[in-house]
Scaffold this active site. Structure first.
Site, PDB file in Angstrom:
ATOM      1  N   GLU A 159      41.247 -20.496 -33.639  1.00 45.00           N
ATOM      2  CA  GLU A 159      41.162 -21.893 -33.210  1.00 45.00           C
ATOM      3  C   GLU A 159      42.315 -22.667 -33.816  1.00 45.00           C
ATOM      4  O   GLU A 159      42.932 -22.238 -34.798  1.00 45.00           O
ATOM      5  CB  GLU A 159      39.825 -22.504 -33.598  1.00 45.00           C
ATOM      6  CG  GLU A 159      39.555 -22.563 -35.087  1.00 45.00           C
ATOM      7  CD  GLU A 159      38.147 -23.034 -35.410  1.00 45.00           C
ATOM      8  OE1 GLU A 159      37.256 -22.885 -34.558  1.00 45.00           O
ATOM      9  OE2 GLU A 159      37.930 -23.546 -36.532  1.00 45.00           O
ATOM     10  N   HIS A 201      34.801 -27.778 -36.702  1.00 42.06           N
ATOM     11  CA  HIS A 201      35.003 -27.154 -38.004  1.00 42.06           C
ATOM     12  C   HIS A 201      35.962 -27.971 -38.855  1.00 42.06           C
ATOM     13  O   HIS A 201      36.839 -28.664 -38.331  1.00 42.06           O
ATOM     14  CB  HIS A 201      35.565 -25.737 -37.856  1.00 42.06           C
ATOM     15  CG  HIS A 201      34.596 -24.786 -37.215  1.00 42.06           C
ATOM     16  ND1 HIS A 201      35.003 -23.727 -36.447  1.00 42.06           N
ATOM     17  CD2 HIS A 201      33.243 -24.743 -37.236  1.00 42.06           C
ATOM     18  CE1 HIS A 201      33.943 -23.063 -36.024  1.00 42.06           C
ATOM     19  NE2 HIS A 201      32.870 -23.672 -36.483  1.00 42.06           N
ATOM     20  N   LEU A 220      51.098 -14.879 -31.045  1.00 40.56           N
ATOM     21  CA  LEU A 220      50.323 -13.638 -30.950  1.00 40.56           C
ATOM     22  C   LEU A 220      50.819 -12.779 -29.781  1.00 40.56           C
ATOM     23  O   LEU A 220      50.940 -11.554 -29.905  1.00 40.56           O
ATOM     24  CB  LEU A 220      48.834 -13.972 -30.774  1.00 40.56           C
ATOM     25  CG  LEU A 220      48.112 -14.464 -32.036  1.00 40.56           C
ATOM     26  CD1 LEU A 220      46.768 -15.095 -31.669  1.00 40.56           C
ATOM     27  CD2 LEU A 220      47.900 -13.311 -33.029  1.00 40.56           C
ATOM     28  N   ALA A 223      54.020 -11.128 -30.610  1.00 43.25           N
ATOM     29  CA  ALA A 223      53.866 -10.060 -31.604  1.00 43.25           C
ATOM     30  C   ALA A 223      53.232  -8.814 -31.020  1.00 43.25           C
ATOM     31  O   ALA A 223      53.153  -7.778 -31.704  1.00 43.25           O
ATOM     32  CB  ALA A 223      53.028 -10.564 -32.779  1.00 43.25           C
ATOM     33  N   GLY A 224      52.750  -8.881 -29.774  1.00 44.46           N
ATOM     34  CA  GLY A 224      52.208  -7.698 -29.118  1.00 44.46           C
ATOM     35  C   GLY A 224      50.723  -7.749 -28.810  1.00 44.46           C
ATOM     36  O   GLY A 224      50.175  -6.782 -28.251  1.00 44.46           O
ATOM     37  N   PRO A 228      45.320 -13.833 -22.939  1.00 46.99           N
ATOM     38  CA  PRO A 228      45.125 -14.299 -21.566  1.00 46.99           C
ATOM     39  C   PRO A 228      45.703 -15.702 -21.386  1.00 46.99           C
ATOM     40  O   PRO A 228      46.161 -16.329 -22.349  1.00 46.99           O
ATOM     41  CB  PRO A 228      43.598 -14.313 -21.405  1.00 46.99           C
ATOM     42  CG  PRO A 228      43.084 -14.550 -22.793  1.00 46.99           C
ATOM     43  CD  PRO A 228      44.051 -13.853 -23.713  1.00 46.99           C
ATOM     44  N   SER A 230      43.951 -18.287 -20.374  1.00 41.63           N
ATOM     45  CA  SER A 230      42.937 -19.298 -20.691  1.00 41.63           C
ATOM     46  C   SER A 230      41.717 -18.585 -21.277  1.00 41.63           C
ATOM     47  O   SER A 230      41.613 -17.348 -21.228  1.00 41.63           O
ATOM     48  CB  SER A 230      42.527 -20.071 -19.435  1.00 41.63           C
ATOM     49  OG  SER A 230      41.862 -19.202 -18.523  1.00 41.63           O
TER      50      SER A 230
END
EC number: 2.3.3.8
Length: 536
Positions: A159, A201, A220, A223-224, A228, A230
């Site tokens: 998040e 949070h 992300l 980095a591989g 998706p 969404s």
């Protein structure tokens, strides 16, 4: 810990006020390896101390603000995975091939369901917690999953806020993870707000572009990780990744097991009509489940609006029907005439002594009530029972009285310590006068009068007392009203309804005596010596 040396996980449900101290105490136990902290709001400085101690001692902290974790088919810590029904629905009763880690506990439950729909299920799932400083990171668990042979792919749900996801980015770039990772960072909607937004949070607050959900998702992906477009597309990405592993032969089909039958919750089973559970209490006289209490089906407001009295309430609660007005009036007269008979009778005496001993109202009342029995006020039922039997069998007064004498039984309702032929009990006269004027029939009362005439021929004090009057007249009330069957009348007499009238009435007087002694501030009672015969 000393009692359970094999336990190595500590689940801390304490509030944020004491969670840190108790968690530190647990970490210092040599047998404890993992501490899961459920509480939200643990001070960040305390959390940092816990994390530092855990890392220095090769231990793990999950949380704070976590729902815990689960190893499918084995055990769970904390509240994760929800109800047993949800555990079954998400196939968590047996291990799958997917390792899952998330910051959010609520979204963990959602993702367990999602993963179960499109893969063979979860092997292990962890919610690290939503605080700014979680005890363990996303990458900690991904690296651990990478070394578990049964886990073939990982799913990560991050998040916005903080930089925890970047530790996973570095692990991916350095080649430390060699299994597929499907990841998504929630919070992309934050850009739609003009000002900075704090989500649910404590850690879900973007402190800059790098902490935005978009930046983390992009990092992300670069980095591989499989990211998706969404959250809605996350399920499809998980499915495609898992299906590819199956095609490549990296995932062997898991033998499905039938979970044990889970008993349905009793309340839902009763509601659906599947079972009928026995009740613990049966009540037919009152009901408090609606908008207002009902007495024998009559709403409280109706009782007040109709101007009904205490006798009417007694008829509803005791006899479960609305008796004619002359009947309820007779009940009220009985209560008024029997409310008290002075301070010298045994019941009042006991109550007075108890009240003067400093006891409370209930104790004083009960002390007096406990004297009610065959010799004091408790002969109404017996009087009714014996008069009814003799009258119904057409026994003459002679046959009745002499028959009782042969059995060694005093005739209940006959005899008085003070009253006599020339000093009749005024209460008896008032009851008889009312009955003769209002009752359709006074058969049992007239029979009792003939018995009295016979007993007076034997002794001047063998007059009908108030017990005998109420007992015989209540038989006339029950029989003459036409509202009771013979069986119901016999049952009423047998159960002890009529003595209930005396108990109810005399409670009024006993309460009065209690208040009287309290008001007068009477001291502890001690019986005078001169009133005691001391003998050997």
């Amino acid at each position: 810990c000393a009692a359970h040396p094999t336990a190595d996980v500590f689940i801390n449900f304490a509030s944020f006020r004491s969670a840190a101290a108790s968690s530190m105490a647990a970490l210092k136990q040599p047998t404890i390896k993992v501490v899961a902290i459920i509480a939200e709001g643990v001070p960040e400085s305390d959390t940092k101390q816990l994390i530092a101690y855990a890392r220095a001692n090769n231990k793990v902290v999950i949380g704070p603000a976590t729902v815990g974790g689960i190893q499918a088919g084995a055990f769970k810590i904390g509240d994760t995975a929800g109800t047993i029904d949800n555990i079954i629905q998400c196939k968590l009763y047996r291990p799958g091939s997917v390792g899952f880690v998330s910051k959010s506990g609520g979204m963990s439950n959602e993702m367990y369901n999602t993963v179960a729909r499109v893969t063979d299920g979860i092997y292990e799932g962890i919610a690290i917690g939503g605080d700014v400083f979680p005890g363990s990171t996303l990458s900690d668990h991904i690296l651990r999953f990478n070394n578990i042979p049964q886990i073939k792919m990982m799913v990560v749900l991050g998040e916005l806020g903080g930089r925890d996801e970047y530790s996973l980015v570095e692990a991916l770039k350095q080649g430390k993870v060699n299994k597929p990772v499907v990841a998504w960072v929630s919070g992309t909607c934050a850009r739609l707000f003009k000002s900075e937004v704090q989500f649910g949070h404590a850690g879900a607050k973007s402190g800059g572009e790098m902490e935005s959900a978009q930046a983390k998702n992009q990092a992300l992906m670069d980095a591989g990780a499989i990211v998706p477009t969404s959250f809605e597309a996350l399920e499809s990405a998980i499915k495609e990744t898992f299906d590819k592993l199956v095609e490549e032969g990296k995932v062997s089909p898991i033998k499905e097991v039938t979970p044990p039958q889970i008993p349905e919750d009793l309340s839902s089973a009763i509601k659906s009509g599947k079972v009928r559970a026995p009740t613990h209490i049966i009540s037919t006289i009152s009901d408090d489940r609606g908008e207002e209490p009902c007495y024998a089906g009559v709403p409280m407001s109706s009782i007040i609006e109709q101007g009904l009295g205490v006798g009417d309430v007694i008829s509803l609660l005791w006899f479960k029907r609305s008796l004619p007005r002359y009947c309820t009036k007779f009940i009220e007269i009985c209560i008024m005439l029997c409310a008290d008979h002075g301070p010298c009778v045994s019941g009042a005496h006991n109550t007075i002594v108890t009240a003067r001993a400093g006891k409370d109202l209930v104790s004083s009342l009960v002390s007096g009530l406990l004297t009610i029995g065959p010799r004091f006020g408790g002969a109404i039922d017996d009087a009714a029972r014996y008069f009814k039997d003799a009258c119904d069998r057409n026994l003459t007064p002679y046959e009745f009285v002499e028959g009782m004498k042969k059995k060694g039984i005093r005739v209940p309702g006959i005899g008085h310590r003070i009253k006599s032929r020339d000093n009749r009990d005024k209460r008896v006269e008032l009851l008889q006068k009312f009955a003769r004027s209002n009752f359709p029939s006074v058969k049992y009362m007239e029979y009792a009068v003939t018995v009295e005439s016979y007993t007076l021929s034997k002794a001047n004090n063998l007059v009908m007392n108030v017990d005998g009057a109420i007992g015989s007249l209540f038989l006339d009330l029950l029989a003459g009203s036409g509202m009771f069957t013979k069986q119901e009348i016999d049952e009423i007499v047998q159960i002890g309804y009529l003595n209930g009238l005396f108990v109810l009435a005399r409670s009024i007087g006993l309460i009065g005596h209690t208040f009287d002694q309290k008001r007068l501030k009477q001291p502890l009672y001690r019986h005078p010596w001169e009133d005691v015969l001391y003998t050997k």
